[in-house]
Design a protein around this motif. Structure first.
Motif, PDB file in Angstrom:
ATOM      1  N   ILE A  15      20.004 -11.765 -10.544  1.00  0.00           N
ATOM      2  CA  ILE A  15      18.677 -12.131 -11.062  1.00  0.00           C
ATOM      3  C   ILE A  15      17.930 -10.844 -11.408  1.00  0.00           C
ATOM      4  N   LYS A  16      17.246 -10.854 -12.544  1.00  0.00           N
ATOM      5  CA  LYS A  16      16.433  -9.684 -12.930  1.00  0.00           C
ATOM      6  C   LYS A  16      15.006  -9.915 -12.484  1.00  0.00           C
ATOM      7  N   TYR A  17      14.518  -9.013 -11.640  1.00  0.00           N
ATOM      8  CA  TYR A  17      13.131  -9.086 -11.177  1.00  0.00           C
ATOM      9  C   TYR A  17      12.377  -7.886 -11.724  1.00  0.00           C
ATOM     10  N   LYS A  18      11.513  -8.097 -12.716  1.00  0.00           N
ATOM     11  CA  LYS A  18      10.662  -7.000 -13.186  1.00  0.00           C
ATOM     12  C   LYS A  18       9.390  -7.014 -12.357  1.00  0.00           C
ATOM     13  N   LEU A  19       8.982  -5.855 -11.895  1.00  0.00           N
ATOM     14  CA  LEU A  19       7.770  -5.805 -11.068  1.00  0.00           C
ATOM     15  C   LEU A  19       7.176  -4.414 -11.033  1.00  0.00           C
ATOM     16  N   ASP A  20       5.940  -4.347 -10.610  1.00  0.00           N
ATOM     17  CA  ASP A  20       5.290  -3.073 -10.334  1.00  0.00           C
ATOM     18  C   ASP A  20       5.411  -2.867  -8.823  1.00  0.00           C
ATOM     19  N   VAL A  21       6.327  -1.995  -8.452  1.00  0.00           N
ATOM     20  CA  VAL A  21       6.664  -1.834  -7.030  1.00  0.00           C
ATOM     21  C   VAL A  21       5.452  -1.369  -6.215  1.00  0.00           C
ATOM     22  N   ALA A  22       4.534  -0.624  -6.875  1.00  0.00           N
ATOM     23  CA  ALA A  22       3.369  -0.122  -6.143  1.00  0.00           C
ATOM     24  C   ALA A  22       2.340  -1.222  -5.878  1.00  0.00           C
ATOM     25  N   LYS A  23       2.418  -2.318  -6.630  1.00  0.00           N
ATOM     26  CA  LYS A  23       1.353  -3.318  -6.518  1.00  0.00           C
ATOM     27  C   LYS A  23       1.820  -4.703  -6.103  1.00  0.00           C
ATOM     28  N   ILE A  24       3.134  -4.923  -6.126  1.00  0.00           N
ATOM     29  CA  ILE A  24       3.642  -6.271  -5.824  1.00  0.00           C
ATOM     30  C   ILE A  24       4.703  -6.176  -4.746  1.00  0.00           C
ATOM     31  N   MET A  25       4.606  -7.055  -3.746  1.00  0.00           N
ATOM     32  CA  MET A  25       5.576  -6.949  -2.656  1.00  0.00           C
ATOM     33  C   MET A  25       6.943  -7.504  -3.065  1.00  0.00           C
ATOM     34  N   PHE A  26       7.986  -6.829  -2.614  1.00  0.00           N
ATOM     35  CA  PHE A  26       9.362  -7.324  -2.789  1.00  0.00           C
ATOM     36  C   PHE A  26      10.082  -6.896  -1.527  1.00  0.00           C
ATOM     37  N   SER A  27      10.171  -7.796  -0.570  1.00  0.00           N
ATOM     38  CA  SER A  27      10.624  -7.407   0.754  1.00  0.00           C
ATOM     39  C   SER A  27      12.149  -7.387   0.854  1.00  0.00           C
ATOM     40  N   PRO A  28      12.727  -6.222   1.192  1.00  0.00           N
ATOM     41  CA  PRO A  28      14.183  -6.165   1.377  1.00  0.00           C
ATOM     42  C   PRO A  28      14.642  -7.190   2.410  1.00  0.00           C
ATOM     43  N   ALA A  29      13.802  -7.421   3.415  1.00  0.00           N
ATOM     44  CA  ALA A  29      14.209  -8.303   4.509  1.00  0.00           C
ATOM     45  C   ALA A  29      14.277  -9.774   4.078  1.00  0.00           C
ATOM     46  N   ASN A  30      13.705 -10.115   2.922  1.00  0.00           N
ATOM     47  CA  ASN A  30      13.746 -11.519   2.474  1.00  0.00           C
ATOM     48  C   ASN A  30      14.955 -11.815   1.591  1.00  0.00           C
ATOM     49  N   VAL A  31      15.866 -10.853   1.474  1.00  0.00           N
ATOM     50  CA  VAL A  31      16.982 -11.023   0.541  1.00  0.00           C
ATOM     51  C   VAL A  31      17.812 -12.272   0.846  1.00  0.00           C
ATOM     52  N   ASP A  61       0.869  -1.165   0.000  1.00  0.00           N
ATOM     53  CA  ASP A  61       0.000   0.000   0.000  1.00  0.00           C
ATOM     54  C   ASP A  61       0.917   1.230   0.000  1.00  0.00           C
ATOM     55  N   TYR A  62       1.095   1.842  -1.178  1.00  0.00           N
ATOM     56  CA  TYR A  62       2.047   2.939  -1.307  1.00  0.00           C
ATOM     57  C   TYR A  62       1.373   4.202  -1.814  1.00  0.00           C
ATOM     58  N   GLU A  63       1.931   5.346  -1.447  1.00  0.00           N
ATOM     59  CA  GLU A  63       1.480   6.623  -1.990  1.00  0.00           C
ATOM     60  C   GLU A  63       2.579   7.117  -2.951  1.00  0.00           C
ATOM     61  N   ILE A  64       2.161   7.512  -4.166  1.00  0.00           N
ATOM     62  CA  ILE A  64       3.166   8.013  -5.120  1.00  0.00           C
ATOM     63  C   ILE A  64       3.449   9.479  -4.807  1.00  0.00           C
ATOM     64  N   LEU A  65       4.710   9.806  -4.529  1.00  0.00           N
ATOM     65  CA  LEU A  65       5.075  11.181  -4.175  1.00  0.00           C
ATOM     66  C   LEU A  65       5.779  11.910  -5.313  1.00  0.00           C
ATOM     67  N   TYR A  66       6.370  11.154  -6.217  1.00  0.00           N
ATOM     68  CA  TYR A  66       7.092  11.779  -7.324  1.00  0.00           C
ATOM     69  C   TYR A  66       7.094  10.809  -8.495  1.00  0.00           C
ATOM     70  N   GLY A  67       6.916  11.353  -9.718  1.00  0.00           N
ATOM     71  CA  GLY A  67       6.911  10.494 -10.906  1.00  0.00           C
ATOM     72  C   GLY A  67       5.598   9.748 -11.034  1.00  0.00           C
ATOM     73  N   ASN A  68       5.529   8.846 -11.992  1.00  0.00           N
ATOM     74  CA  ASN A  68       4.298   8.066 -12.112  1.00  0.00           C
ATOM     75  C   ASN A  68       4.517   6.631 -12.536  1.00  0.00           C
ATOM     76  N   ASP A  69       5.700   6.306 -13.063  1.00  0.00           N
ATOM     77  CA  ASP A  69       5.926   4.945 -13.546  1.00  0.00           C
ATOM     78  C   ASP A  69       6.413   4.088 -12.373  1.00  0.00           C
ATOM     79  N   THR A  70       5.642   3.085 -12.010  1.00  0.00           N
ATOM     80  CA  THR A  70       6.011   2.272 -10.831  1.00  0.00           C
ATOM     81  C   THR A  70       6.551   0.898 -11.234  1.00  0.00           C
TER      82      THR A  70
END
Ligand SMILES: C[S@@+](CC[C@H](N)C(=O)[O-])C[C@H]1O[C@@H](n2cnc3c(N)ncnc32)[C@H](O)[C@@H]1O
Length: 278
Positions: A97-113, A79-88
């Motif tokens: 590894i290349k992970y393509k994702l929509d950061v605003a809609k899909i979780m990618f947890s730094p803590a799971n690295v 659940d994110y608020e966009i503060l700058y730009g629009n492409d998420t």
């Protein structure tokens, strides 16, 4: 994933625009996923949030800034608020590894690295691995890329699934990794997997019978769940073992790791479990 310490340049620019007491509250750490910044912002900074985001974006060279929120619901949407730009949408590179994702809609947890990196080493070539909660391939891409194992990735959310398919191509593992857009409870494969990933939390125990039906008579299951600290270390393995026995399997704990603190007094843990049909 880089969590960094505030750059003097950011402070210098904003010191001309913000009162000194607010300057001290500027975020000192943030997370960068590809060219998108996740910025935690204190409520006191609300009136200046768009300008702050703009300065961070320019100094750190990102196209979009999101204010960090929470991860919620069955499909673990952030659940994110966009503060700058629009492409998420971005491509984040971690451990090659290349992970393509929509950061605003899909979780990618730094803590799971650590867990994503660990997965690169667990599988052997030609094993069949089934990822029951694949997401964008968070845990199973490292297995296909580095372990050279065959992977079946199951993801029920159609939007997340689109990125999973793209990531299989981006990482050039289409010869050994395939994906199904379905609820894993409807997955038809039985007695096929050498290894199963259950990268899910809160309700993972409900999926143990399905995991056992997908597993070969002897298999490894990487079982994730969230557990109150006071029930550890017995849980979550005790519940897994009980359900496995009810379904005709013996279970042996091989390893257990804490991934992150999930809530006060609650941990996200992963247990590596060997199961055998009795
Ligand atoms: C929290 S993400 C975890 C991704 C990855 N396993 C990890 O640990 O980093 C869980 C994913 O499982 C998917 N999911 C939830 N329930 C599912 C189900 N019954 N069948 C298939 N996918 C499911 C969600 O849509 C989400 O993309």
């Amino acid at each position: 994933m880089r969590t960094q310490v505030i750059k003097p340049r950011i402070r210098e620019i904003l010191s001309r625009e913000l009162p000194p007491d607010l300057l001290a509250l500027l975020p000192k750490r943030w997370v960068k996923l590809g060219d998108i910044l996740l910025l935690p912002l204190r409520p006191e900074l609300e009136p200046y949030k768009y300008r702050i985001a703009e300065v961070y974006a320019k100094v750190l060279g990102v196209k979009t800034v999101l204010r960090k929120g929470h991860i919620y619901g069955e499909t673990r949407k952030p659940d994110y608020e966009i503060l700058y730009g629009n492409d998420t949408i971005t491509v984040h590179v971690e451990n090659g590894i290349k992970y393509k994702l929509d950061v605003a809609k899909i979780m990618f947890s730094p803590a799971n690295v650590k867990e994503r990196v660990r997965m690169a080493k667990v599988a052997k070539p030609n094993e069949l691995v089934v990822d029951m909660f694949a997401g964008i391939g968070h845990l199973s891409l490292p297995i296909a890329v580095y372990g050279k194992a065959r992977v079946i990735a199951i993801e029920k959310d159609p939007y997340t699934f689109k990125f999973l398919l793209e990531n299989i191509q981006l990482n050039k593992v289409q010869d050994r990794m395939s994906a199904y857009n379905m609820d894993n409870r409807d997955f038809p494969g039985e007695n096929i997997a050498d290894r199963i990933l259950m990268g899910y939390v809160v309700k993972t125990a409900e999926f143990i019978p399905k995991a056992l039906s997908i597993a070969k008579d002897e298999a490894i299951i990487h079982y994730h769940n969230t557990v109150p600290e006071k029930l550890m270390p017995e849980e979550p393995f005790a519940t897994f073992k009980k359900i496995a026995r009810e379904h005709g399997y013996e279970a042996e704990k091989i390893n257990e790791l804490r991934i992150k603190r999930y809530a006060p007094g609650v941990w996200h843990v992963v247990v590596d479990i060997k199961v055998f049909k009795k």
